[in-house]
Write a protein that holds these residues in place. Structure first.
Motif, short mmCIF file in Angstrom:
data_model
loop_
_atom_site.label_atom_id
_atom_site.label_comp_id
_atom_site.label_asym_id
_atom_site.label_seq_id
_atom_site.Cartn_x
_atom_site.Cartn_y
_atom_site.Cartn_z
N SER A 54 6.72 -6.92 5.61
CA SER A 54 5.73 -6.29 4.72
C SER A 54 4.35 -6.29 5.34
N LYS A 55 4.02 -7.34 6.10
CA LYS A 55 2.69 -7.44 6.70
C LYS A 55 2.41 -6.29 7.67
N ALA A 56 3.42 -5.89 8.43
CA ALA A 56 3.23 -4.79 9.38
C ALA A 56 2.94 -3.49 8.64
N ILE A 57 3.66 -3.24 7.55
CA ILE A 57 3.45 -2.01 6.78
C ILE A 57 2.09 -2.08 6.07
N THR A 58 1.74 -3.26 5.58
CA THR A 58 0.43 -3.46 4.96
C THR A 58 -0.68 -3.15 5.95
N ALA A 59 -0.55 -3.65 7.17
CA ALA A 59 -1.58 -3.41 8.19
C ALA A 59 -1.79 -1.93 8.42
N ILE A 60 -0.70 -1.16 8.45
CA ILE A 60 -0.83 0.29 8.61
C ILE A 60 -1.65 0.87 7.47
N GLY A 61 -1.36 0.42 6.25
CA GLY A 61 -2.13 0.91 5.09
C GLY A 61 -3.59 0.51 5.15
N ALA A 62 -3.87 -0.70 5.61
CA ALA A 62 -5.26 -1.15 5.72
C ALA A 62 -6.01 -0.34 6.78
N GLU A 167 -9.09 -2.92 -4.02
CA GLU A 167 -10.46 -2.59 -4.43
C GLU A 167 -10.99 -1.38 -3.67
N ALA A 168 -10.69 -1.27 -2.39
CA ALA A 168 -11.19 -0.15 -1.59
C ALA A 168 -10.55 1.17 -1.99
N SER A 169 -9.27 1.11 -2.35
CA SER A 169 -8.56 2.34 -2.72
C SER A 169 -8.73 2.70 -4.18
N GLY A 170 -9.14 1.72 -5.00
CA GLY A 170 -9.27 1.96 -6.42
C GLY A 170 -7.94 2.07 -7.13
N GLN A 171 -6.88 1.53 -6.52
CA GLN A 171 -5.53 1.62 -7.09
C GLN A 171 -4.83 0.27 -6.98
N PRO A 172 -3.84 0.02 -7.84
CA PRO A 172 -2.98 -1.14 -7.60
C PRO A 172 -2.36 -1.04 -6.21
N PHE A 173 -2.14 -2.17 -5.58
CA PHE A 173 -1.66 -2.17 -4.19
C PHE A 173 -0.39 -1.36 -4.01
N ASP A 174 0.58 -1.53 -4.90
CA ASP A 174 1.87 -0.84 -4.71
C ASP A 174 1.71 0.67 -4.82
N ARG A 175 0.83 1.12 -5.70
CA ARG A 175 0.63 2.58 -5.84
C ARG A 175 -0.08 3.16 -4.63
N TYR A 176 -1.08 2.44 -4.15
CA TYR A 176 -1.76 2.92 -2.94
C TYR A 176 -0.77 3.00 -1.77
N GLY A 186 8.08 9.14 4.75
CA GLY A 186 9.41 9.51 4.30
C GLY A 186 10.26 8.34 3.87
N MET A 187 9.62 7.23 3.46
CA MET A 187 10.34 6.02 3.06
C MET A 187 10.68 6.11 1.57
N SER A 188 11.60 7.00 1.24
CA SER A 188 11.89 7.32 -0.15
C SER A 188 12.64 6.21 -0.88
N GLU A 189 13.25 5.28 -0.15
CA GLU A 189 14.01 4.21 -0.78
C GLU A 189 13.16 2.95 -1.02
N SER A 190 11.93 2.93 -0.53
CA SER A 190 11.14 1.70 -0.46
C SER A 190 10.13 1.57 -1.59
N SER A 191 9.76 0.31 -1.89
CA SER A 191 8.77 0.06 -2.94
C SER A 191 8.13 -1.31 -2.76
N PRO A 223 4.62 -11.65 -5.96
CA PRO A 223 3.42 -10.88 -6.27
C PRO A 223 2.48 -10.78 -5.08
N GLU A 224 2.68 -11.66 -4.06
CA GLU A 224 1.92 -11.56 -2.81
C GLU A 224 2.53 -10.42 -1.98
N SER A 225 2.42 -9.21 -2.53
CA SER A 225 3.15 -8.05 -2.02
C SER A 225 2.83 -7.73 -0.57
N ALA A 226 1.56 -7.79 -0.21
CA ALA A 226 1.16 -7.44 1.15
C ALA A 226 1.81 -8.34 2.18
#
Length: 436
Positions: A54-62, A167-176, A186-191, A223-226
Motif C-alpha cells: 500500500s505504501k508504494a501506491i500511496t507514494a504515487i498518489g502523494a 487535507e491537500a486533496s480535500g477528500q477522504p483518502f480512499d476516494r482520492y 485501470g485497477m478496477s478490482e482494488s480499493s 484504518p492506517e490505509s496509506a
C-alpha cells in the motif's frame, strides 16, 4: 517441485500470481482455496490485503499531488498539516521533517507497523492513531531520531502522509486514491476503503495464521490505509508495475511524469526511493515492495527498461517463504538477474557435532528447536511454519537449509559450549539464544 506440494509444506491455502513479460501481463493464475471452510477456490479476481505494498501506491498518489502543486516534497511537513501536527521535541527541532523524508522512511518517526482491528472492534480516527490513544492499539507516532539522519521503516510516517494527502486533496483518502491513482491505472478490482464494502466481501480471501487457522471474522481492518489498507489482486498490482515502467520510459503520464517517476525511483537513505525499494542492476533498475498484514503476505517486483515483473499474493502468515521460491522459479524461467538459486556443497553429517548444537533456543521471542537424529540435523520454529527442516553442514558451526533459503551459524562461549546462533535469511540476520 510441485507448487501444490510447497503450498502444503508452508500451509498456504491460496496463492495468486501475475507475471509481466515484454511489457504486458503475460499470464495470471490462482491456486488453492480463498476460503477453506466454504471450499471457495481462489481465482485471479480474489482480493488479498496488500499490506505494506500500500505504501508504494500511496507514494504515487502523494507525488501526483506534488506535481499538481497541492503538496511540496521539501517544505516542512507541519506547514502542510492542518488537523494534526508532528509534535516537536529537541530532536525534531534540529531539522524540519518533509514529505520527501516521510516517503523515504527517513523522518525519524516511530511505529514500524500496525496490527489491525478485528471485525466489530471500534476503528480509531487517524488522529487517535497518531497520538496512540484508544481505541488505537498502537503507540504514538513521535520523533525519536534526528530527521534525515538515518533510514528506519515507519508505518507511522505513512500515516502522517495519509493525513497530508486527505487535507491537500480535500477528500477522504480512499476516494482520492480511487480517482487519482487506482482508476487512472485501470485497477478496477482494488480499493483503499476501510472496512471493505459489503459488495466485495465475497471476493476477499480469508486470512490464515499458524497451522491453517482462520482469523476470527476472516481478516483485520486497517484504518492506517496509506500504510497497509489496500485490497487488490496481482493483476491490478501488475498494472502499477506497467505504469511505472511506461512512465519511467517517457511513454505515459497517466499518473506521474517521467521526471517525477525518476525521482520516485532514485534512492534516498537506505535502499529506498520514495515508496519503493530500488536497486540499479546494470541495464535496469528494480523496484519492489513486500507486504504483510495479519494472515496475508505479498510481494511486488518490477524492472525498468526490461518490461518484466511479477506479483505474488498469499492468504497466510507463512506465505513469504513460498513467495521467495516462486520468484526464484520465475527468475530462472525468464532470465531475471535476481533470485538466482545458489548451489552449496554439504559435508557428511556428524552425529557428535549434531548432539553439541541440538537444543531449545529463543528466536525473536518465540521457541525454536535444533533436533539431532544421528547424523541428521533438523530445525523447527513457528516463525517459519513450524515444520521440521533438515540442516546441512558447511562446517562444524555453519549449516544451511533447502526447504527454505536460510542458514544458521552457531556461536560458542569461552568454555566452548553453544550459547546461541545467528539465523541468516535474505539480507536479514536474526539472533537466537540457547535456553536448554
Amino acid at each position: 517441485m510441485a507448487l501444490a506440494e510447497r503450498m502444503a509444506f508452508y500451509q498456504v491455502p491460496a496463492v495468486s500470481i501475475a507475471l509481466i513479460n515484454n511489457g504486458r501481463i503475460e499470464w495470471a493464475r490462482a491456486y488453492g482455496m480463498a476460503d477453506i471452510a466454504s471450499q471457495r477456490p481462489a481465482t485471479t479476481k480474489t482480493l488479498f490485503q496488500a499490506g505494506s505494498i500500500s505504501k508504494a501506491i500511496t507514494a504515487i498518489g502523494a507525488l501526483r499531488l506534488v506535481e499538481q502543486g497541492k503538496l511540496s516534497l521539501d517544505e516542512e511537513a507541519n506547514r502542510q498539516l492542518i488537523a494534526w501536527k508532528i509534535p516537536q521535541n529537541d530532536l525534531a527541532r534540529q531539522k524540519a521533517i518533509t514529505l520527501r523524508m516521510l516517503l523515504n522512511h527517513s523522518a525519524g518517526l516511530t511505529v514500524h507497523g500496525f496490527m489491525g482491528y478485528a471485525q466489530g472492534q471500534a476503528l480509531p480516527t487517524l488522529v487517535q492513531v497518531l497520538d496512540g490513544v484508544p481505541p488505537a492499539n498502537s503507540d504514538p507516532v513521535r520523533v525519536d531520531l534526528v530527521p534525515g539522519s538515518a533510514w528506519r521503516y515507519s508505518g507511522g510516517g505513512y500515516t502522517v502522509v495519509q493525513v497530508m494527502m486527505s487535507e491537500a486533496s480535500g477528500q477522504p483518502f480512499d476516494r482520492y486514491m480511487q480517482a487519482a491513482v487506482l482508476d487512472r491505472m485501470g485497477m478496477s478490482e482494488s480499493s483503499f476503503a476501510v472496512p471493505l464494502p459489503d459488495t466485495r466481501r465475497d471476493l476477499a480471501a480469508t486470512a490464515y495464521v499458524g497451522a491453517g487457522t482462520a482469523i476470527a471474522g476472516r481478516w483485520h481492518n486497517y484504518p492506517e490505509s496509506a500504510a497497509a489498507g489496500l485490497w487488490t489482486t496481482p493483476s491490478d498490482l501488475a498494472r502499477v508495475v506497467l505504469e511505472v515502467q511506461k512512465a519511467e520510459a517517457g511513454k505515459s503520464d497517466a499518473v506521474l511524469s517521467r521526471a517525477m517517476t525518476t525521482t520516485m525511483l532514485t534512492r534516498g537513505l537506505g535502499e529506498y526511493g520514495l515508496g519503493f525499494f530500488v536497486e540499479t542492476l546494470g541495464d535496469r533498475t528494480s523496484f519492489s515492495h513486500s507486504g504483510g498484514t495479519m494472515g496475508f503476505r505479498s510481494q511486488l517486483y518490477g524492472y525498468t527498461r526490461a518490461g518484466q515483473g511479477a506479483i505474488v499474493m498469499t492468504n497466510s502468515d507463512t506465505g513469504a517463504a513460498l513467495i521467495a521460491e516462486i520468484l526464484s522459479s520465475i527468475a530462472a524461467e525468464y532470465g531475471w538477474p535476481d533470485f538466482k538459486v545458489v548451489e552449496k556443497a554439504a559435508l557428511p553429517g556428524d552425529a557428535a557435532v549434531n548432539m553439541q548444537v541440538a537444543g531449545d533456543y529463543q528466536l525473536l521471542d518465540l521457541p525454536a528447536h535444533v533436533i539431532a537424529e544421528g547424523d541428521r540435523l533438523y530445525f523447527q520454529s513457528q516463525l517459519f511454519g513450524a515444520k521440521r527442516m533438515e540442516m546441512f553442514a558447511e562446517s562444524k558451526a555453519s549449516f544451511f537449509m533447502t526447504a527454505q533459503d536460510m542458514s544458521i551459524r552457531f556461536e560458542r562461549g569461552n568454555d566452548g559450549a553453544i550459547t546461541g546462533f545467528a539465523l541468516l535469511r535474505g539480507e536479514n540476520t536474526y539472533p537466537a539464544k540457547r535456553m536448554r
